[in-house]
Design an enzyme around this catalytic site. Structure first.
Site, PDB file in Angstrom:
ATOM      1  N   ASN A   2      -5.448   6.335  -2.287  1.00  0.00           N
ATOM      2  CA  ASN A   2      -5.063   6.925  -1.007  1.00  0.00           C
ATOM      3  C   ASN A   2      -4.707   8.410  -1.122  1.00  0.00           C
ATOM      4  O   ASN A   2      -4.766   9.131  -0.130  1.00  0.00           O
ATOM      5  CB  ASN A   2      -3.919   6.133  -0.364  1.00  0.00           C
ATOM      6  N   SER A  44       0.838  -1.208   0.000  1.00  0.00           N
ATOM      7  CA  SER A  44       0.000   0.000   0.000  1.00  0.00           C
ATOM      8  C   SER A  44       0.866   1.248   0.000  1.00  0.00           C
ATOM      9  O   SER A  44       0.421   2.305  -0.444  1.00  0.00           O
ATOM     10  CB  SER A  44      -0.857   0.061   1.259  1.00  0.00           C
TER      11      SER A  44
END
Ligand code: NAD
Length: 294
Positions: free
Chosen positions: A202, A131
């Site tokens: 994100n 991530s």
């Protein structure tokens, strides 16, 4: 409705056999999703109990499908055979695509990726579900960086439709093509993005969390904000979503983005999110975040 193949998919080499490294929250979910859509997957971990947990999760998800009468028990048994748990690289020679989903630690990922690169064929595509770690950075130690890209699933894998396919500087079109095609075969919607802190989702989500945190720091009631955002039309509010993501994960991801975009993401002083983390309120993973869980 028949979907048109993208320019990437037209050049994709077939992905018939896959492997996932790590049988944790994400690895287990990826194995289930692949198996459920019919692509065989080896699920490798370093611990027996981790494999057991990954399999248990997959069985639970298949059982729900049986409960809902979407699968028969025979079909469930058949689909489960698509997942082959293993502690070794023994069968990696004929794997077309690997998804690395081990712990979010650059050193561990470097070691695992170089190790698996030595076990697979020359044309095997390696991907990482990281991530927060740069795809270009992870590619540095690889002999064939052109065969490597990011494949970022969201949690829970079986419910979240999007997969970010992250193209590194050296990633070939063929690697992107195969990864996009595999994501599609898993029933997901892939988007191809460049490598940068936060990738795409994100970069949108974390400024939103920052805005939420700022409101709470100024005295807003988090439950009220959640209700408002639900009325606005989002499936859940920011406090609940942070509990799902994990406050530790959120703090870490925010740090990575603040490092990458100091002018836009860095904050002076403690955020409400940081205070939660400092008080060991990690969210659903330890049953206490903004909300308390049983
Ligand atoms: P997790 O801690 O649940 O699972 C990690 C697994 O990796 C464990 O089972 C561990 O035993 C195994 N492992 C460690 N070293 C290994 C090795 N050398 N070989 C094989 N297996 C090994 O972690 P997770 O939440 O599933 O996250 C995995 C990856 O997915 C991380 O990179 C994370 O950033 C990313 N990710 C997580 C989420 C999330 O919400 N949890 C969402 C998107 C992406």
């Amino acid at each position: 409705v028949k979907k048109k193949a993208s320019k990437y998919e037209k050049q994709a080499q077939p992905v018939k056999q896959t492997a996932v490294l790590g049988a944790g929250i994400m690895g287990g979910g990826i194995a289930y999703q692949s198996a459920s859509k019919g692509t065989p997957i080896l699920m490798k971990d370093i611990k027996d109990d981790a494999i057991e947990l990954g399999l248990k999760e997959a069985r639970k998800l298949f059982a729900k499908q049986v409960e809902r009468k979407k699968l028969t028990t025979e079909q469930m048994a058949e689909k489960l055979t698509n997942i082959r748990p293993t502690l070794s690289y023994g069968d990696f020679g004929n794997v077309d695509l690997v998804v690395e989903a081990v712990v979010e630690n650059p050193k561990v990922k470097d070691a695992v990726l170089t190790e698996v690169e030595g076990m697979v064929g020359e044309n095997t595509i390696l991907t990482s579900n990281t991530s927060t770690i740069s795809i270009n950075r992870l590619a540095q130690n690889l002999k064939r960086p052109e065969n490597f890209c990011g494949m970022h699933f969201f949690n829970p894998v079986h419910r979240m439709p999007l997969v970010e396919v992250i193209r590194g500087e050296k990633t070939s079109d063929a690697a992107v093509a195969a990864t996009v095609a595999y994501a599609r075969a898993m029933g997901k919607t892939p988007i191809v993005v460049n490598d940068c802190p936060g990738f795409l989702v994100n970069r949108v989500l974390f400024p939103y969390f920052g805005g939420f945190s700022f409101l709470v720091e100024q005295g807003a009631d988090f439950q009220h904000v959640d209700k408002v955002m639900e009325k606005f039309g989002w499936p859940m509010g920011p406090a609940y979503l942070l509990d799902v993501v994990g406050l530790d994960t959120a703090v870490h991801a925010n740090e990575v983005m603040a490092e990458g975009f100091p002018d836009r993401m860095a904050r002076d002083g403690k955020t409400a999110i940081q205070v939660m983390y400092d008080n060991d309120r990690l969210g659903q993973k330890n049953d206490k975040g903004f909300y308390a869980y049983e």
